[in-house]
Scaffold this motif. Structure first.
Motif, PDB file in Angstrom:
ATOM      1  N   SER A   1       0.884  -1.171   0.000  1.00 38.04           N
ATOM      2  CA  SER A   1       0.000   0.000   0.000  1.00 38.04           C
ATOM      3  C   SER A   1       0.924   1.223   0.000  1.00 38.04           C
ATOM      4  O   SER A   1       1.869   1.293   0.781  1.00 38.04           O
ATOM      5  N   PRO A   2       0.673   2.184  -0.899  1.00 36.84           N
ATOM      6  CA  PRO A   2       1.551   3.360  -0.990  1.00 36.84           C
ATOM      7  C   PRO A   2       1.710   4.071   0.357  1.00 36.84           C
ATOM      8  O   PRO A   2       2.805   4.485   0.717  1.00 36.84           O
ATOM      9  N   GLN A   3       0.615   4.152   1.094  1.00 31.44           N
ATOM     10  CA  GLN A   3       0.685   4.805   2.407  1.00 31.44           C
ATOM     11  C   GLN A   3       1.629   4.035   3.345  1.00 31.44           C
ATOM     12  O   GLN A   3       2.498   4.608   3.997  1.00 31.44           O
ATOM     13  N   ALA A   4       1.460   2.696   3.374  1.00 28.37           N
ATOM     14  CA  ALA A   4       2.290   1.880   4.264  1.00 28.37           C
ATOM     15  C   ALA A   4       3.755   1.933   3.831  1.00 28.37           C
ATOM     16  O   ALA A   4       4.661   1.922   4.666  1.00 28.37           O
ATOM     17  N   GLU A   5       4.002   2.015   2.523  1.00 34.03           N
ATOM     18  CA  GLU A   5       5.389   2.105   2.049  1.00 34.03           C
ATOM     19  C   GLU A   5       6.021   3.422   2.495  1.00 34.03           C
ATOM     20  O   GLU A   5       7.185   3.470   2.876  1.00 34.03           O
ATOM     21  N   PHE A   6       5.221   4.477   2.422  1.00 33.83           N
ATOM     22  CA  PHE A   6       5.751   5.765   2.878  1.00 33.83           C
ATOM     23  C   PHE A   6       6.096   5.690   4.364  1.00 33.83           C
ATOM     24  O   PHE A   6       7.156   6.137   4.802  1.00 33.83           O
ATOM     25  N   GLU A   7       5.208   5.074   5.117  1.00 37.69           N
ATOM     26  CA  GLU A   7       5.441   4.985   6.570  1.00 37.69           C
ATOM     27  C   GLU A   7       6.677   4.130   6.862  1.00 37.69           C
ATOM     28  O   GLU A   7       7.450   4.422   7.773  1.00 37.69           O
ATOM     29  N   GLU A   8       6.868   3.078   6.067  1.00 36.26           N
ATOM     30  CA  GLU A   8       8.046   2.223   6.287  1.00 36.26           C
ATOM     31  C   GLU A   8       9.332   2.997   5.997  1.00 36.26           C
ATOM     32  O   GLU A   8      10.319   2.917   6.742  1.00 36.26           O
ATOM     33  N   MET A   9       9.315   3.771   4.921  1.00 31.70           N
ATOM     34  CA  MET A   9      10.489   4.582   4.589  1.00 31.70           C
ATOM     35  C   MET A   9      10.749   5.582   5.721  1.00 31.70           C
ATOM     36  O   MET A   9      11.872   5.761   6.187  1.00 31.70           O
ATOM     37  N   ASP A  10       9.661   6.195   6.205  1.00 34.19           N
ATOM     38  CA  ASP A  10       9.792   7.186   7.268  1.00 34.19           C
ATOM     39  C   ASP A  10      10.344   6.535   8.544  1.00 34.19           C
ATOM     40  O   ASP A  10      11.206   7.095   9.219  1.00 34.19           O
ATOM     41  N   LEU A  11       9.875   5.332   8.819  1.00 38.77           N
ATOM     42  CA  LEU A  11      10.348   4.615  10.007  1.00 38.77           C
ATOM     43  C   LEU A  11      11.867   4.361   9.905  1.00 38.77           C
ATOM     44  O   LEU A  11      12.600   4.534  10.873  1.00 38.77           O
ATOM     45  N   LYS A  12      12.315   3.974   8.730  1.00 39.76           N
ATOM     46  CA  LYS A  12      13.737   3.675   8.575  1.00 39.76           C
ATOM     47  C   LYS A  12      14.590   4.934   8.682  1.00 39.76           C
ATOM     48  O   LYS A  12      15.722   4.883   9.160  1.00 39.76           O
ATOM     49  N   ARG A  13      14.037   6.071   8.267  1.00 46.17           N
ATOM     50  CA  ARG A  13      14.774   7.337   8.443  1.00 46.17           C
ATOM     51  C   ARG A  13      15.019   7.621   9.919  1.00 46.17           C
ATOM     52  O   ARG A  13      15.982   8.283  10.277  1.00 46.17           O
ATOM     53  N   GLN A  14      14.083   7.132  10.734  1.00 47.57           N
ATOM     54  CA  GLN A  14      14.168   7.450  12.171  1.00 47.57           C
ATOM     55  C   GLN A  14      15.346   6.765  12.856  1.00 47.57           C
ATOM     56  O   GLN A  14      15.630   7.036  14.013  1.00 47.57           O
ATOM     57  N   SER A  15      16.007   5.851  12.166  1.00 47.65           N
ATOM     58  CA  SER A  15      17.191   5.265  12.777  1.00 47.65           C
ATOM     59  C   SER A  15      18.325   6.270  12.808  1.00 47.65           C
ATOM     60  O   SER A  15      19.277   6.116  13.557  1.00 47.65           O
ATOM     61  N   CYS A  16      18.249   7.324  11.991  1.00 50.17           N
ATOM     62  CA  CYS A  16      19.335   8.317  11.950  1.00 50.17           C
ATOM     63  C   CYS A  16      18.899   9.741  12.294  1.00 50.17           C
ATOM     64  O   CYS A  16      19.679  10.500  12.862  1.00 50.17           O
ATOM     65  N   LEU A  17      17.680  10.102  11.953  1.00 55.24           N
ATOM     66  CA  LEU A  17      17.281  11.504  12.139  1.00 55.24           C
ATOM     67  C   LEU A  17      17.457  12.031  13.559  1.00 55.24           C
ATOM     68  O   LEU A  17      17.857  13.186  13.756  1.00 55.24           O
ATOM     69  N   PRO A  18      17.198  11.205  14.587  1.00 55.70           N
ATOM     70  CA  PRO A  18      17.337  11.730  15.943  1.00 55.70           C
ATOM     71  C   PRO A  18      18.744  12.224  16.277  1.00 55.70           C
ATOM     72  O   PRO A  18      18.915  13.036  17.182  1.00 55.70           O
ATOM     73  N   LEU A  19      19.758  11.783  15.548  1.00 59.47           N
ATOM     74  CA  LEU A  19      21.111  12.287  15.810  1.00 59.47           C
ATOM     75  C   LEU A  19      21.177  13.775  15.658  1.00 59.47           C
ATOM     76  O   LEU A  19      21.993  14.456  16.249  1.00 59.47           O
TER      77      LEU A  19
ATOM     78  N   GLY B   1      18.820  15.767  16.270  1.00 57.80           N
ATOM     79  CA  GLY B   1      17.880  16.423  17.168  1.00 57.80           C
ATOM     80  C   GLY B   1      16.445  16.309  16.695  1.00 57.80           C
ATOM     81  O   GLY B   1      15.527  16.796  17.342  1.00 57.80           O
ATOM     82  N   HIS B   2      16.234  15.624  15.542  1.00 56.06           N
ATOM     83  CA  HIS B   2      14.869  15.523  15.021  1.00 56.06           C
ATOM     84  C   HIS B   2      14.225  14.219  15.456  1.00 56.06           C
ATOM     85  O   HIS B   2      14.786  13.160  15.244  1.00 56.06           O
ATOM     86  N   ARG B   3      13.079  14.311  16.027  1.00 56.71           N
ATOM     87  CA  ARG B   3      12.372  13.084  16.440  1.00 56.71           C
ATOM     88  C   ARG B   3      11.057  12.980  15.714  1.00 56.71           C
ATOM     89  O   ARG B   3      10.258  13.888  15.700  1.00 56.71           O
ATOM     90  N   ARG B   4      10.857  11.835  15.128  1.00 61.46           N
ATOM     91  CA  ARG B   4       9.598  11.509  14.440  1.00 61.46           C
ATOM     92  C   ARG B   4       8.883  12.732  13.906  1.00 61.46           C
ATOM     93  O   ARG B   4       7.755  13.038  14.254  1.00 61.46           O
ATOM     94  N   ASP B   5       9.614  13.404  13.057  1.00 61.31           N
ATOM     95  CA  ASP B   5       9.031  14.575  12.428  1.00 61.31           C
ATOM     96  C   ASP B   5       8.414  14.093  11.130  1.00 61.31           C
ATOM     97  O   ASP B   5       9.093  13.962  10.130  1.00 61.31           O
ATOM     98  N   PRO B   6       7.128  13.754  11.163  1.00 57.92           N
ATOM     99  CA  PRO B   6       6.574  13.104   9.983  1.00 57.92           C
ATOM    100  C   PRO B   6       6.766  13.980   8.749  1.00 57.92           C
ATOM    101  O   PRO B   6       6.394  15.150   8.757  1.00 57.92           O
ATOM    102  N   ALA B   7       7.384  13.400   7.765  1.00 54.25           N
ATOM    103  CA  ALA B   7       7.615  14.150   6.535  1.00 54.25           C
ATOM    104  C   ALA B   7       6.288  14.374   5.842  1.00 54.25           C
ATOM    105  O   ALA B   7       5.395  13.552   5.925  1.00 54.25           O
ATOM    106  N   LYS B   8       6.191  15.463   5.195  1.00 58.56           N
ATOM    107  CA  LYS B   8       4.927  15.743   4.487  1.00 58.56           C
ATOM    108  C   LYS B   8       5.216  15.858   3.002  1.00 58.56           C
ATOM    109  O   LYS B   8       6.275  16.261   2.609  1.00 58.56           O
TER     110      LYS B   8
END
Ligand code: ISJ
Ligand code: GLN
Length: 790
Positions: free
Chosen positions: A763-781, A783-790
């Protein structure tokens, strides 16, 4: 018994070598491989191809991307069905080859309502011909299209087993009746008078039952019977056939392994010369120095320090040993509460000292290799083949045998190969146009290896009389051991300066998922690993030190393939370098000094949301979509590995096991292969033959990469490449560069790639969420936390 001599027509599939393995193992066949667009036959008149075909007992027409209605996708396969009488050879068509056979005799092709990729279902048959003596048959399917013979029924019916008026010569042998949405799907056919057979499913897949592979035997029996019947006629035709000088055409297989014999067909009763073909993937082009097993030319000095009582923090070790603003190398097995997070793959950490070290770099943008591996620094125009050749020569010239057998690294080349460098090796045009390095390895002659399980530290040097270095490291170790409870922690990050983040846009990403699905429905790919990049921009002097960022990463997301690499080079114009902060969970490929190769592809991801248990994760991952994604990559990697280690030497040790990481649960498979004693191949050949990593491309690899280059529209760079080492003892270990941030010195940007496998079930929505989840392995470095991309 006569040993079959077969021709395999390779339609650029990522499973071809698995079929060749099956033919060699189950039929004890010799197999010559050519591509469907082999210029020697496509460009010349048909007589040349006919004369070539006459050398073989039979032909297997492989699966592949594309559409059987498109002559370009079929290439030489399209020429098999209407050969002149005397030239006709038995053929087994698999998937695309099968569809082509049906079309050649009145059938039609169409898109399935729901493509079937990596699905394992029961195939119904009546025990005839290819399916003789076969009971229940479970088979893997990889297709978007299907062949139709003109049966006008939409469910199981006796009609399905009869020939139709549209295709009076084609007898249906098998159907998949398990799919209500698609209706009956044709799975097996034979021609009533010609020796042509075909199956839609994939007999070579790891998930096809042994009954599914038995059709290969049945096909060969049928082919043999037909051949014997026709022998007399053919012999007559052969002698009256105009003599074509096929040997003036270089008919070697693509691998260059298989020299064309003048005659080895079944009809050559006088001198049935049979040749053997093992490898189907070209070995790295090499100069003569690396043929055969090199003898030891480098000596490893090493000392082992027991740190069991104290434990050693490798980041502190690196900090104390060198200035991290300079070239710095650390491959770290992440740990949590003093224990390695995944000892199976993350038991050792390596700190390398490599200032002023020899190195090799290559840019796919300008094709320039810059290297001083041979002693003097040179820059010249070359290709990836030249890079591999230099690396192999260098490793052979620096071979060592006297390090500690308890650790996998004694010293050697450490660095990375980008995704685009991998694309070059499979002949896919890339979108890179800069001169940044796509390959960068430095020679680590002094290193420290920490065994986190045995709690030992090995200090090693390949330099002669290096007592000063040993003394210095021991001193640092003593100092650190005294302060045993200190772990290098990141500085307080509660009030960071927030950089700006340019993230993939949700709508755009979802639309790219749909584009991927469009191509999958058209038959051009079975699975596409779509990715995108987030860019973190600091802009001014608030940029944190890179090692500080890595400290945060290793604390936040400890991973078995953690890495801090700071590589730099200086030339007349400028100083340039790159910094890589990795927390990869995924081993791409390792090989031991004894030649045992291991791939560990990850495919299938669920977020470790608060409280999600392993059992629940297993249930979420044990579904068609996730299993199909994983299976496709397992089959693809078996193909890559078979191509080098040869038939009969590949095993799937683990199929779709659930593994737990800091932020996600993943579905992991383990595929192993053994390089044969006396083989001219090394682990470097296996690496060279299997880039880019299949888990980052999808299948079939080449066509999928072409599509992804177009859809993604920008280079992936180091992300999606591999990072690791070649050890002077002969081993190697490389991770897939994911969950990683990297930054080139000439741009003020940290890049974080992320993505996931797209299939028609996505599902395109679920794929976007999966990509976003994987970004979260690095973004917090940053200072960004679960900043949902738009
Ligand atoms: C593409 C990424 O990961 C890859 C895709 C996975 C998947 O589709 O489930 C899992 C691991 C990786 O092979 C990424 O982390 O960016
Ligand atoms: N595996 C295959 O050969 C697939 C054939 C064709 N490209 C399809 O998708 O139906």
């Amino acid at each position: 018994m006569h040993r079959p001599h077969l021709l395999f027509l390779d339609a650029y599939d990522s499973f071809s070598n698995n079929i060749i393995n099956l033919l060699q193992q189950d039929l004890n066949a010799t197999v010559q491989v050519i591509k469907i667009d082999d210029k020697r036959f496509v460009a010349s008149d048909d007589a040349c191809f006919h004369a070539f075909l006459a050398r073989f007992d039979a032909v297997v027409a492989g699966p592949g991307p594309g559409d059987p209605r498109n002559p370009h996708d079929l290439g030489l396969i399209g020429k098999l069905w209407h050969l002149p009488e005397g030239i006709c050879v038995p053929v087994l068509g698999i998937c695309l080859g099968f569809q082509s056979l049906a079309l050649a005799f009145g059938g039609t092709a169409g898109r399935l309502h729901q493509p079937r990729h990596g699905l394992v279902t029961e195939v119904s048959h009546q025990g005839q011909s290819l399916f003789k003596d076969i009971d229940v048959l479970m088979a893997t399917q990889y297709h978007s299209l299907h062949a139709k013979l003109g049966h006008n029924v939409d469910k199981a019916s006796p009609e399905l087993w009869k020939v139709t008026s549209d295709c009076p010569d084609i007898l249906p042998l098998a159907w998949d009746l398990s799919d209500d949405q698609n209706g009956p799907i044709l799975m097996g056919i034979r021609h009533l008078t010609k020796p042509f057979f075909g199956v839609q499913y994939h007999p070579e897949s790891i998930c096809t039952s042994s009954a599914g592979a038995r059709i290969i035997h049945n096909w060969w029996s049928e082919a043999l019977a037909w051949t014997i019947d026709r022998a007399a006629i053919l012999r007559k035709i052969e002698t009256s056939h105009p003599v074509i000088d096929v040997d003036s055409v270089d008919t070697n297989s693509e691998s260059g392994e298989d020299s064309a014999s003048t005659s080895s067909s079944l009809f050559d009763a006088v001198n049935p010369t049979i040749r053997d073909t093992t490898a189907t993937t070209p070995a790295v082009t090499r100069n003569s120095s690396r043929m055969g097993r090199p003898t030891a030319s480098t000596s490893v000095s090493w000392r082992c320090v027991d740190t069991s009582l104290d434990g050693i923090d490798v980041a502190l070790l690196l900090r104390n040993l060198q200035d991290t603003d300079q070239q710095a190398i650390m491959l770290e097995s992440g740990s949590k509460s003093g224990q390695p997070v995944r000892p199976e793959t993350g038991r050792f950490s390596i700190v390398g000292c490599a200032n002023d070290a020899q190195s090799i770099r290559y840019s796919t943008g300008n094709h320039i290799i810059t290297s001083d591996l041979s002693g003097t620094k040179t820059s010249y125009t070359g290709s990836m083949a030249d890079v591999w050749s230099s690396v192999e020569s260098f490793m052979a010239a620096n071979k060592a045998t006297d390090g500690s057998i308890d650790i996998p690294f004694w010293g050697g080349l450490v660095g990375f190969v980008s995704y685009e460098a991998g694309l070059e090796t499979i002949d896919v045009a890339q979108s890179t146009n800069n001169d940044r390095s796509d390959v960068w390895f430095v020679f680590v002659s002094r290193s420290i290896v920490v065994d986190h399980v045995e709690k030992k530290v090995y200090i090693q040097s390949l330099e002669k009389s290096d007592n000063h270095w040993f003394g210095r490291v021991e001193e640092v170790l003593q100092k650190l051991m005294k302060k045993s409870d200190t772990r290098s922690e990141p500085h307080d990050n509660s009030n960071p300066v927030l950089p700006s983040v340019a993230a993939p846009k949700q709508e755009e990403y979802m639309s790219k998922v749909k584009t991927c699905q469009y191509h999958i429905r058209a038959g051009d790919s079975y699975e596409l690993c779509l990715t995108d990049q987030s860019m973190v921009l600091y802009g001014d002097s608030s940029q944190p030190e890179s090692f500080e960022l890595y400290q945060r990463l290793r604390t936040f997301n400890p991973a078995p393939f953690g890495a801090y690499l700071r590589l730099e080079e200086e030339n007349e114009q400028r100083k340039n370098g790159v910094t890589i902060l990795s927390s990869s969970p995924e081993r791409f490929l390792s090989w031991s000094r004894a030649g045992k190769c291991q791939f560990r592809p990850i495919k299938g991801t669920v977020e470790k949301k608060h409280g999600l248990t392993r059992k629940e994760a297993e249930a979420l991952l044990n579904v068609d979509k996730e299993r199909a994604e994983n299976l496709m990559i397992v089959d693809l990697i078996r193909h890559d590995l078979h191509g080098v280690v040869g038939s009969g030497n590949v095993k799937v040790e683990k199929l779709m096991a659930v593994e737990e990481y800091q932020t996600v649960f993943q579905l992991v498979s383990v595929i192993e292969g053994q390089l044969q004693e006396g083989s001219r191949h090394t682990g470097i050949d296996v690496l060279a033959a299997s880039l880019p990593p299949g888990s980052m491309t999808g299948a079939p690899k080449k066509r999928s990469c072409e599509l992804l280059t177009e859809i993604e529209g920008k280079p992936r760079g180091i992300y999606s490449g591999v990072l690791g080492y070649f050890d002077v003892g002969g081993g190697g270990d490389f991770s897939v560069v994911i969950r990683t941030a990297f930054r080139w010195d000439d741009e003020d940007v940290w890049r974080i790639g992320a993505g996931g496998a797209v299939t028609v079930l996505s599902s395109p929505q679920a794929e976007f969420e999966e990509m976003d989840l994987k970004r979260q392995s690095c973004l917090p470095l940053f200072g960004h936390r679960r900043d949902p991309a738009k």
